[in-house]
Design a protein around this motif. Structure first.
Motif, PDB file in Angstrom:
ATOM      1  N   GLY A 160       0.865  -1.152   0.054  1.00 57.45           N
ATOM      2  CA  GLY A 160      -0.077  -0.158   0.026  1.00 57.45           C
ATOM      3  C   GLY A 160       0.842   1.266  -0.090  1.00 57.45           C
ATOM      4  O   GLY A 160       0.442   2.320  -0.805  1.00 57.45           O
ATOM      5  N   LEU A 195      -5.463  -9.068  12.056  1.00 56.37           N
ATOM      6  CA  LEU A 195      -5.279  -7.968  10.910  1.00 56.37           C
ATOM      7  C   LEU A 195      -4.183  -8.619   9.931  1.00 56.37           C
ATOM      8  O   LEU A 195      -3.863  -8.030   8.928  1.00 56.37           O
ATOM      9  CB  LEU A 195      -4.933  -6.627  11.483  1.00 56.37           C
ATOM     10  CG  LEU A 195      -5.984  -5.723  11.676  1.00 56.37           C
ATOM     11  CD1 LEU A 195      -5.675  -4.543  12.554  1.00 56.37           C
ATOM     12  CD2 LEU A 195      -7.055  -5.304  10.520  1.00 56.37           C
ATOM     13  N   VAL A 248      -4.165  -5.539   1.017  1.00 55.11           N
ATOM     14  CA  VAL A 248      -4.143  -6.258   2.340  1.00 55.11           C
ATOM     15  C   VAL A 248      -4.414  -7.762   1.429  1.00 55.11           C
ATOM     16  O   VAL A 248      -4.572  -7.946   0.391  1.00 55.11           O
ATOM     17  CB  VAL A 248      -5.408  -6.270   3.297  1.00 55.11           C
ATOM     18  CG1 VAL A 248      -5.596  -4.770   3.571  1.00 55.11           C
ATOM     19  CG2 VAL A 248      -6.742  -6.740   2.462  1.00 55.11           C
ATOM     20  N   TRP A 261       2.169 -14.436  14.325  1.00 56.28           N
ATOM     21  CA  TRP A 261       1.243 -13.576  13.757  1.00 56.28           C
ATOM     22  C   TRP A 261      -0.322 -14.106  13.773  1.00 56.28           C
ATOM     23  O   TRP A 261      -1.104 -13.394  13.172  1.00 56.28           O
ATOM     24  CB  TRP A 261       1.815 -13.134  12.344  1.00 56.28           C
ATOM     25  CG  TRP A 261       3.051 -12.389  12.374  1.00 56.28           C
ATOM     26  CD1 TRP A 261       4.078 -12.705  12.815  1.00 56.28           C
ATOM     27  CD2 TRP A 261       2.907 -10.910  12.237  1.00 56.28           C
ATOM     28  NE1 TRP A 261       5.125 -11.708  12.771  1.00 56.28           N
ATOM     29  CE2 TRP A 261       4.345 -10.692  12.601  1.00 56.28           C
ATOM     30  CE3 TRP A 261       2.193  -9.768  11.888  1.00 56.28           C
ATOM     31  CZ2 TRP A 261       4.917  -9.220  12.189  1.00 56.28           C
ATOM     32  CZ3 TRP A 261       2.707  -8.514  11.919  1.00 56.28           C
ATOM     33  CH2 TRP A 261       3.968  -8.285  12.023  1.00 56.28           C
ATOM     34  N   LYS A 303       8.296 -17.320  14.705  1.00 52.02           N
ATOM     35  CA  LYS A 303       9.563 -16.794  14.650  1.00 52.02           C
ATOM     36  C   LYS A 303      10.129 -16.553  16.223  1.00 52.02           C
ATOM     37  O   LYS A 303       9.550 -16.235  16.721  1.00 52.02           O
ATOM     38  CB  LYS A 303       9.747 -15.440  13.909  1.00 52.02           C
ATOM     39  CG  LYS A 303      10.964 -14.802  13.749  1.00 52.02           C
ATOM     40  CD  LYS A 303      10.972 -13.747  12.900  1.00 52.02           C
ATOM     41  CE  LYS A 303      12.551 -13.284  12.625  1.00 52.02           C
ATOM     42  NZ  LYS A 303      12.430 -11.825  11.776  1.00 52.02           N
TER      43      LYS A 303
END
Ligand code: FDA
Length: 446
Positions: free
Chosen positions: A13, A384, A258, A379, A290
């Motif tokens: 973006g 999001l 996204v 994550w 990670k």
């Protein structure tokens, strides 16, 4: 009414926005989080900075290298002096320089598979893998099944599966197709490039890869609005209006920067065409945690080890020296992927840390069990994003729906690193997609 509204202040973006702003377009970026960068994030833990998302770059990632140059961001090489480690099925750590220390027959089988994959990869356009003459057949078979058709050496299959499954798509190799594996390899130039840690994990950005997003946002200034979670988009052929709590913003074009699975959070009026929705529904995120550990010294270096290790049967399937440039302490980064994430995610924090450090100790000995700092980034718990590193198609999805994911719909453009060709699932790909979208919006051929 603005010229362009961009939803999402990740690299895709922000790159699109900056190219459009440079060309004189009136552009606004709406980001749901209270920061820019998306899957790039540098966080302070104790007395050190840790890169929680993307961090490495490769010499063929020319879009990223050019942008780093443009933004004046310096890079440094990953530490790699010394021998690497391979952990076999019995958990024995074996040192090696170039060739994996596996039995002779396994080494031959790995070489044969590598040659076959390099040859097939050379025929695949990463931008349009569905155009390969055998695309439908290759998309119908899982990568694991394809490997087993070529080779009956289990350890060879386990190693090759590791490179593209847990290490790249972060899904088990039975969960994606041979065509998806070939696209991943083609996006890095060849299968050999993709499995060469010295190539694909060559350098890092001083201060962290998130600096790319921060530097772009700094140039875009007040055009970037944080904390605007877009809920609803009204659109037609000529314009669109974006709705979020407390904000209604209209534009001639809207770019949804996204990843496809995250688009499900947004409602569209009228609804998106069925093929577009199907395409999104057939893409899902892989999973990887990670893990990073900081020690008072890089003790492995004293033993002649580079810090690089691979273990297809280990909880931490790959590990690297992650010491920032000029730091006297020692940092390791490792990855726990796909089904292993399921198992450790059910543990509490203390038990998970003990299991992860136990796996690092299998590589480097008991000293690895006792870091000064230990940090995990997972994550999948962030709505999001929803996983890591990126999203890919299920069996048959790439040849059936890949093209539909690239197509604009009315006044809407869609893009992320997850639909890139070159640099697929990498920051390089996010930049390429952002630049392609900007070129299309400006009416230029990308
Ligand atoms: P990204 O997901 O970053 O951005 C999308 C943005 O949209 C987010 O900021 C999100 O908050 C926002 N958003 C979503 N919904 C919204 C809504 N409704 N309204 C407003 N905003 C919304 N790459 C690499 O090159 N080298 C590497 O070493 C690694 N390693 C790595 C490790 C880990 C742990 C991860 C998670 C990822 C990597 N990657 C990587 C991948 C790399 O980070 C990734 O490909 C790019 O950062 C993706 O950038 P995008 O802008 O495409 O999506």
């Amino acid at each position: 009414m603005h010229d362009v509204v961009i939803v999402g202040a990740g690299v895709t973006g922000l790159t699109a926005a900056w190219r459009l702003a440079e060309a004189g377009r009136d552009v606004v970026v709406l980001e749901a989080r209270d920061r820019v960068g998306g899957r790039l994030l540098t966080e302070r833990h104790g007395p050190a900075d840790f890169e929680m998302g993307g961090q490495w770059l490769a010499p063929d990632q020319t879009a990223l290298l050019a942008l780093l140059d443009e933004l004046g961001l310096p890079t440094f090489a990953r530490y790699r002096t010394g021998q690497s480690l391979y952990l076999d099925k019995a958990g024995v750590a074996r040192r090696f320089d170039d060739e994996l220390p596996v039995p002779e027959a396994t080494a031959v089988a790995i070489e044969t598979l590598t040659k076959a994959l390099d040859a097939l990869t050379a025929e695949v356009d990463p931008q349009r893998p569905w155009n390969h003459p055998d695309a439908e057949r290759l998309d119908r078979i899982s990568f694991r099944a394809w490997l087993e058709q070529q080779c009956d050496d289990e350890e060879a299959c386990d190693n090759i599966a590791l490179y593209i499954g847990p290490a790249m798509l972060t899904k088990p190799a039975h969960a994606f197709s041979a065509l998806q594996a070939l696209q991943m390899a083609a996006s890095a130039g060849s299968f050999s490039n993709l499995v060469d840690a010295d190539f694909i994990l060559d350098r890092r950005v001083a201060g962290g890869l998130q600096s790319v997003s921060l530097a772009l946002a700094e140039r875009l200034r007040e055009r970037v609005r944080l904390g605007v979670d877009v809920e609803h988009v009204d659109w037609d052929e000529h314009s669109a209006t974006v709705h979020a709590a407390g904000a209604v913003v209209g534009a001639r074009q809207v770019v949804l920067a996204v990843p496809p699975p995250v688009l499900r959070r947004i409602r569209f009026s009228p609804g998106l065409p069925a093929e577009r929705r199907m395409a999104q529904d057939h893409q899902s995120f892989g999973l990887v945690i990670k893990v990073q550990a900081a020690y008072e010294t890089p003790f492995w270096r004293e033993q002649g080890l580079s810090g690089t290790g691979f273990g297809p049967y280990q909880l931490v399937h790959e590990v690297y020296d992650n010491t920032p440039e000029g730091d006297d302490r020692g940092f390791l980064v490792g990855f726990v992927s796909d089904v292993n994430v399921d198992s450790v995610d059910r543990l509490d924090e203390v038990a998970r840390r003990a299991r992860v450090l136990g796996s690092l100790a299998a590589y480097f000995g008991d000293a690895a069990r006792d870091p000064v700092h230990y940090v995990e980034s997972d994550w999948q718990h962030q709505e999001l994003t929803g996983g890591a590193y990126g999203s890919t198609f299920d069996l048959g999805g790439l040849s059936r729906y890949g093209e539909a994911l690239l197509r604009p719909v009315g006044a809407l453009e869609f893009g992320s690193s997850d639909v890139a060709g070159h640099g697929f699932l990498h920051v390089d790909g996010a930049i390429r997609v952002g630049e392609e979208i900007a070129a299309r919006v400006l009416g230029r051929t990308p």
